[in-house]
Design an enzyme around this catalytic site. Structure first.
Site, short mmCIF file in Angstrom:
data_model
loop_
_atom_site.label_atom_id
_atom_site.label_comp_id
_atom_site.label_asym_id
_atom_site.label_seq_id
_atom_site.Cartn_x
_atom_site.Cartn_y
_atom_site.Cartn_z
N TYR A 127 -13.19 -47.73 -43.79
CA TYR A 127 -13.60 -47.46 -44.82
C TYR A 127 -11.43 -47.58 -44.89
O TYR A 127 -11.24 -46.83 -44.61
CB TYR A 127 -13.31 -46.07 -45.10
N ARG B 248 -3.99 -28.34 -53.59
CA ARG B 248 -2.54 -27.95 -54.04
C ARG B 248 -2.53 -26.66 -54.80
O ARG B 248 -3.41 -26.04 -55.64
CB ARG B 248 -1.78 -28.80 -54.55
N ASP C 176 -7.37 -48.25 -46.93
CA ASP C 176 -7.30 -48.34 -48.08
C ASP C 176 -6.19 -49.56 -47.76
O ASP C 176 -5.68 -49.79 -46.67
CB ASP C 176 -5.98 -47.31 -48.07
N ARG D 172 -9.84 -36.52 -47.01
CA ARG D 172 -8.71 -37.72 -47.51
C ARG D 172 -8.04 -37.00 -48.79
O ARG D 172 -7.23 -37.68 -49.09
CB ARG D 172 -9.59 -38.80 -47.94
N ARG E 57 -18.21 -41.77 -61.88
CA ARG E 57 -16.93 -41.76 -62.46
C ARG E 57 -17.16 -43.45 -63.67
O ARG E 57 -17.69 -43.85 -63.65
CB ARG E 57 -15.56 -41.85 -61.53
N ARG F 52 -22.40 -48.98 -48.81
CA ARG F 52 -22.81 -48.19 -50.28
C ARG F 52 -22.15 -49.83 -50.57
O ARG F 52 -21.15 -50.04 -50.64
CB ARG F 52 -22.27 -47.21 -50.84
N GLU G 152 -19.31 -45.82 -63.29
CA GLU G 152 -19.56 -46.91 -62.14
C GLU G 152 -20.00 -46.01 -61.58
O GLU G 152 -20.74 -45.03 -61.52
CB GLU G 152 -18.73 -46.84 -61.03
N1 UDP Z 1 -15.21 -36.43 -54.04
C1 UDP Z 1 -16.26 -35.45 -54.68
N2 UDP Z 1 -15.50 -35.53 -55.79
C2 UDP Z 1 -14.51 -36.01 -56.56
C3 UDP Z 1 -13.62 -37.33 -55.88
C4 UDP Z 1 -14.12 -37.21 -54.61
O1 UDP Z 1 -16.45 -34.87 -54.42
O2 UDP Z 1 -13.97 -35.83 -57.73
C5 UDP Z 1 -14.64 -36.10 -52.66
C6 UDP Z 1 -16.66 -38.07 -52.10
O3 UDP Z 1 -17.22 -37.38 -51.73
C7 UDP Z 1 -15.39 -38.79 -52.32
C8 UDP Z 1 -14.77 -38.24 -51.23
O4 UDP Z 1 -14.09 -36.56 -51.49
O5 UDP Z 1 -16.25 -39.97 -51.06
C9 UDP Z 1 -13.23 -39.45 -51.23
O6 UDP Z 1 -12.30 -39.51 -52.52
P1 UDP Z 1 -11.28 -40.43 -52.93
O7 UDP Z 1 -11.41 -39.94 -53.93
O8 UDP Z 1 -10.66 -40.69 -52.04
O9 UDP Z 1 -12.78 -42.23 -52.65
P2 UDP Z 1 -12.48 -43.45 -53.47
O10 UDP Z 1 -11.82 -43.34 -54.30
O11 UDP Z 1 -11.50 -43.77 -52.39
O12 UDP Z 1 -14.03 -43.97 -53.65
#
Ligand code: UDP
Length: 385
Positions: A350, A179, A352, A175, A281, A251, A302
Site C-alpha cells: 500500500y 489531534r 502513497d 495511518r 465515501r 480490494r 465509492e
Molecule cells: N478509516 C475509517 N474511517 C474513516 C477513514 C479511514 O475507518 O472515516 C480507516 C479505514 O480502515 C481506512 C484506514 O482508516 O482503510 C486508512 O484511511 P486512509 O484515509 O488513509 O485511507 P485511503 O484514503 O488511503 O483509502
C-alpha cells in the site's frame, strides 16, 4: 557506457520516473501499458460534460515530507495549494476528520479544552487494559475508546476491507492521526498540493523525452522482455507469473458516477462511518481544484469489494495468508533474470504517491550504480516482505 534497451512495464508513476532517469542516462526506454492512458491509478481527465478534472480511479492528494520528491514533482507540474479537509457522516450528524478537538467536542456535546479532551479520551474513553495493541480494533479501543471507534472506524473499515477490524493489523489505523486541537488538515506533511493540470499531465511531462517511447493498449506478455537488456515490471507480481501459485488478494473499488447542478456536498470527500450505508465515501471532484470554477459537478460514490479476476487491483490485503503466498512469489521472482519488480503492484504494498516516486528514483539510481560496478541489478530494491 553501453546504451541499453530497457522495457518498462506500466506507465504509472514508477514506470515514468524510472524511465525518465534511464532516458536521461542515455538508454533507450520502451514503456508499455495495457490501458489506453498513462499515469496508472492516479490518472486524471476532464469530464467532457462539466469540464471538471476527475480523479478517475479515486481521490489522490499529493502530500510528502520528502524535499527531493517535492522538488521532483514540481519540475514537471505547478502544484496548487490544496489542503485535504475530510468530513464524516455518522449517526445522523456531520463531523470533521481526522478525529480532532472539534470532532470530540461535537460528538460528546462538550466544550473541552485540549488538555481536558486529552484527559477525557485517555482516562475515560480509552481501554487502557490493552497493553500492546495488535489489531485494528485493539488499536482503536486503546487510543480512542469504543464510542469513537464504533461511530467512525468500525463500519467504514468493515466496508473498506471486508473483514472484521479484529482481524486487521493495527498498522492500517496508524495511518490516521488523532489531534487535541482544531487542526483538520487530514495530512500533516510539510508539502501538500494538487497538480494544476492533473496527474496525467504531470506524468506525460515526465515521459516526454526523446529516448522514451510509450505504447498504450499493449498488454505485457512473458517473453516480451527477451529482446531487452533489462525489464522494470510495475504490474501485479502474481500476474507476471500468470498467477501460477495462486492469486494475491486485493480490494477493488467500484465508482458510481453522478452529476449535479451546483455544489453537491460542499467538500471534496465525505466519509460514511456506518455499515448500513453501502458506500465508504463520496468524492466531489471539483473541490480538488478549488482554483477552478465550475457550475456543474461530478461525484463518485465509492464502494469497496474483493477483487475478482478481471477487476482493477487497488489495495493489497497483506494478511497472513497473502503474506505467505507473497513470500512464495518473491522466491519465484528471485529466479528471474534481468527483471526488477517495482511499485505498488510489483511489490504488493500500500504505497502513497510520494513513496512510490522516492522508491522509483532509488531503483533507477540503483540500476545505474549496479551497471557501473558490474553487479547484478536486484530483483527488488525494496523487499516486499
Ligand atoms: N478509516 C475509517 N474511517 C474513516 C477513514 C479511514 O475507518 O472515516 C480507516 C479505514 O480502515 C481506512 C484506514 O482508516 O482503510 C486508512 O484511511 P486512509 O484515509 O488513509 O485511507 P485511503 O484514503 O488511503 O483509502
Amino acid at each position: 557506457m553501453k546504451i541499453e534497451n530497457i522495457l518498462m512495464v506500466g506507465a504509472g508513476l514508477s514506470g515514468a520516473v524510472i524511465g525518465r532517469r534511464l532516458g536521461d542516462e542515455g538508454h533507450q526506454v520502451t514503456v508499455v501499458d495495457s490501458r489506453s492512458h498513462i499515469a496508472g491509478n492516479c490518472h486524471t481527465e476532464r469530464d467532457p460534460d462539466t469540464g471538471v478534472m476527475v480523479h478517475v480511479y479515486g481521490p489522490h492528494i499529493f502530500h510528502t515530507d520528502d524535499e527531493d520528491v517535492w522538488a521532483y514533482v514540481n519540475r514537471f507540474q505547478t502544484f496548487k495549494d490544496y489542503k485535504n479537509r475530510v468530513k464524516a457522516t455518522t449517526g445522523g450528524a456531520v463531523y470533521s476528520l481526522p478525529i480532532n478537538l472539534h470532532t470530540i467536542n461535537q460528538f460528546f456535546a462538550k466544550t473541552m479544552l485540549p488538555d481536558e479532551a486529552f484527559a477525557f479520551i485517555t482516562q475515560e474513553q480509552a481501554d487502557t487494559s490493552i497493553k500492546d495493541p495488535q489489531t485494528f480494533e485493539e488499536q482503536a479501543m486503546r487510543f480512542l475508546g469504543r464510542d469513537l471507534y464504533e461511530a467512525f472506524f468500525k463500519g467504514y473499515t468493515i466496508k473498506q476491507w471486508g473483514r472484521a477490524p479484529s482481524e486487521l493489523p493495527a498498522s492500517i489505523l496508524k495511518r490516521l492521526p488523532v489531534r487535541f486541537n482544531y487542526e483538520d488538515n487530514y495530512f500533516f506533511h510539510k508539502f501538500q498540493g494538487m497538480p494544476e493540470n492533473g496527474y496525467t499531465d504531470m506524468v506525460a511531462r515526465i515521459l516526454d523525452h526523446p529516448r522514451i517511447d510509450v505504447k498504450l493498449e499493449t498488454p505485457f506478455q512473458r517473453g516480451q522482455g527477451d529482446g531487452y537488456d533489462h525489464v522494470f515490471y510495475s504490474g501485479a507480481l502474481d500476474g507476471y507469473f500468470d498467477f501460477e501459485l495462486g492469486r494475491l488478494g486485493y480490494r477493488t473499488l467500484d465508482f458510481e458516477k453522478f452529476t449535479y447542478d451546483g455544489d453537491y456536498q460542499g467538500c471534496a470527500v465525505m466519509n460514511y462511518g456506518e455499515e448500513q450505508v453501502p458506500y465508504t465515501r463520496i468524492t466531489e471532484h471539483k473541490h480538488f481544484s478549488p482554483w477552478e470554477s465550475h457550475q456543474r459537478s461530478v461525484c463518485y460514490r465509492e464502494f469497496a469489494r474483493a477483487a475478482e479476476v478481471d477487476d482493477i487491483p487497488y489495495y493489497p490485503i497483506r494478511q497472513v495468508a497473502e503474506k505467505a503466498l507473497l513470500a512464495d512469489y518473491v522466491a519465484l521472482a528471485e529466479t528471474t533474470e534481468r527483471v526488477t519488480f517495482v511499485g505498488r503492484l510489483g511489490t504488493y504494498r500500500y504505497l502513497d504517491m510520494d513513496v512510490t516516486i522516492r522508491e522509483a528514483l532509488e531503483a533507477a539510481e540503483g540500476f545505474v550504480s549496479a551497471r557501473a560496478a558490474s553487479r547484478k541489478v536486484p530483483t527488488f530494491f525494496t523487499p516486499p516482505v
